[in-house]
Write an enzyme that holds these catalytic residues in place. Structure first.
Site, PDB file in Angstrom:
ATOM      1  N   CYS A  51       0.834  -1.191   0.000  1.00 54.03           N
ATOM      2  CA  CYS A  51       0.000   0.000   0.000  1.00 54.03           C
ATOM      3  C   CYS A  51       0.876   1.251   0.000  1.00 54.03           C
ATOM      4  CB  CYS A  51      -0.912  -0.007   1.221  1.00 54.03           C
ATOM      5  SG  CYS A  51      -2.051   1.399   1.300  1.00 54.03           S
ATOM      6  N   ASP A  53       0.408   3.808   1.708  1.00 50.32           N
ATOM      7  CA  ASP A  53       0.385   4.401   3.040  1.00 50.32           C
ATOM      8  C   ASP A  53       1.821   4.607   3.553  1.00 50.32           C
ATOM      9  OD1 ASP A  53       0.228   4.536   6.035  1.00 50.32           O
ATOM     10  OD2 ASP A  53      -1.905   4.244   5.662  1.00 50.32           O
ATOM     11  N   ARG A  55       3.045   4.648   6.343  1.00 53.07           N
ATOM     12  CA  ARG A  55       3.432   3.931   7.564  1.00 53.07           C
ATOM     13  C   ARG A  55       3.926   2.511   7.310  1.00 53.07           C
ATOM     14  NH1 ARG A  55      -2.255   4.559  10.399  1.00 53.07           N
ATOM     15  NH2 ARG A  55      -2.810   4.058   8.232  1.00 53.07           N
ATOM     16  N   HIS A 107      -2.439  -3.848   5.044  1.00 53.54           N
ATOM     17  CA  HIS A 107      -2.234  -3.481   6.446  1.00 53.54           C
ATOM     18  C   HIS A 107      -3.575  -3.148   7.077  1.00 53.54           C
ATOM     19  CE1 HIS A 107      -2.712   0.973   5.961  1.00 53.54           C
ATOM     20  NE2 HIS A 107      -2.333   0.691   4.725  1.00 53.54           N
ATOM     21  N   CYS A 110      -6.392   0.134   6.787  1.00 53.15           N
ATOM     22  CA  CYS A 110      -6.083   0.738   5.488  1.00 53.15           C
ATOM     23  C   CYS A 110      -7.153   1.761   5.095  1.00 53.15           C
ATOM     24  CB  CYS A 110      -5.988  -0.355   4.428  1.00 53.15           C
ATOM     25  SG  CYS A 110      -5.650   0.258   2.761  1.00 53.15           S
TER      26      CYS A 110
END
Length: 223
Positions: A51, A53, A55, A107, A110
């Site tokens: 992803c 993202d 993080r 994750h 999400c």
């Protein structure tokens, strides 16, 4: 925009440049030839499809160095046959770099999956989220029985990663590679941001034996 905001933004940008210099110096302190070796080429065994993202960076999650993991990231780690970007990365990783493992890494929590669960319009991204809504449709009987919204979201995160593994297995890129070598495996993972730990979803695929007949393609039929 006032000067305080401008100064804050400049500091944030300058911190990135300083961070680069700090990283370079740290690596050189450990190994003076680090960048000479890094520039000589890459031989990763793993393709990570994760992803976007911020993080969930692949190297930090897996404690690997640059050069060890080939990375493709998009919103909600989606793998679809119409995405030429993903297919190009997959083809290069499988057929040129000869990676042995392709990992689809979702994750929990999400944002893309959460957006797909809602009825809201977000813009152009709505077209991308339709792929995740299709995953919901495929598993609606299970998901509709989950009343807790957080648990429903996390289960859809898992199911989405599993479906993307299946989508990769349906590509001619992966199926043709399996005809030539037996060391390519496709895996589904989910990262728990609350602990940092990876959950292996147990959907590792090593060949096309379990694909539905309509998806198991016969290369000999190509005219």
């Amino acid at each position: 925009m006032d000067n305080t905001v401008k100064q804050g933004q400049k500091r944030g940008y300058e911190e990135l440049l300083q961070g680069n210099r700090d990283w370079v110096q740290r690596e050189l302190n450990e190994d003076p030839d680090y960048f000479t070796k890094l520039a000589s080429g890459q031989e990763p065994d793993v393709l990570w499809i994760g992803c976007s993202d911020s993080r969930v960076p692949a190297n930090q999650v897996t404690n690997t160095k640059p050069g060890q993991v080939f990375v493709h990231r998009n919103i909600a780690n989606v793998c679809v046959h119409s995405d030429m970007n993903m297919l190009s990365v997959l083809d290069y990783a499988v057929n040129v770099l000869k990676v042995k493992h392709v990992i689809v890494a979702g994750h929990y929590g999400c944002g893309g999956v959460a957006a797909a669960l809602s009825n809201k319009q977000y813009g152009v991204i709505d077209n991308w989220l339709r792929h995740i809504k299709d995953v919901y449709r495929l598993h609606s009987n299970e998901l509709n029985r989950i009343s807790d919204e957080k648990k429903k979201l996390n289960r859809l995160v898992e199911l989405n990663a599993m479906e993307q593994v299946y989508n990769l297995c349906k590509t001619t890129i992966v199926q043709n590679a399996w005809r030539e070598r037996a060391d390519l495996e496709i895996h589904g993972w989910v990262i728990d941001l609350g602990t940092g730990l990876v959950k292996d979803l147990g959907v590792t695929v090593k060949n096309s034996d379990n694909l539905d007949k309509v998806f198991a393609l016969d290369k000999s039929d190509i005219k």
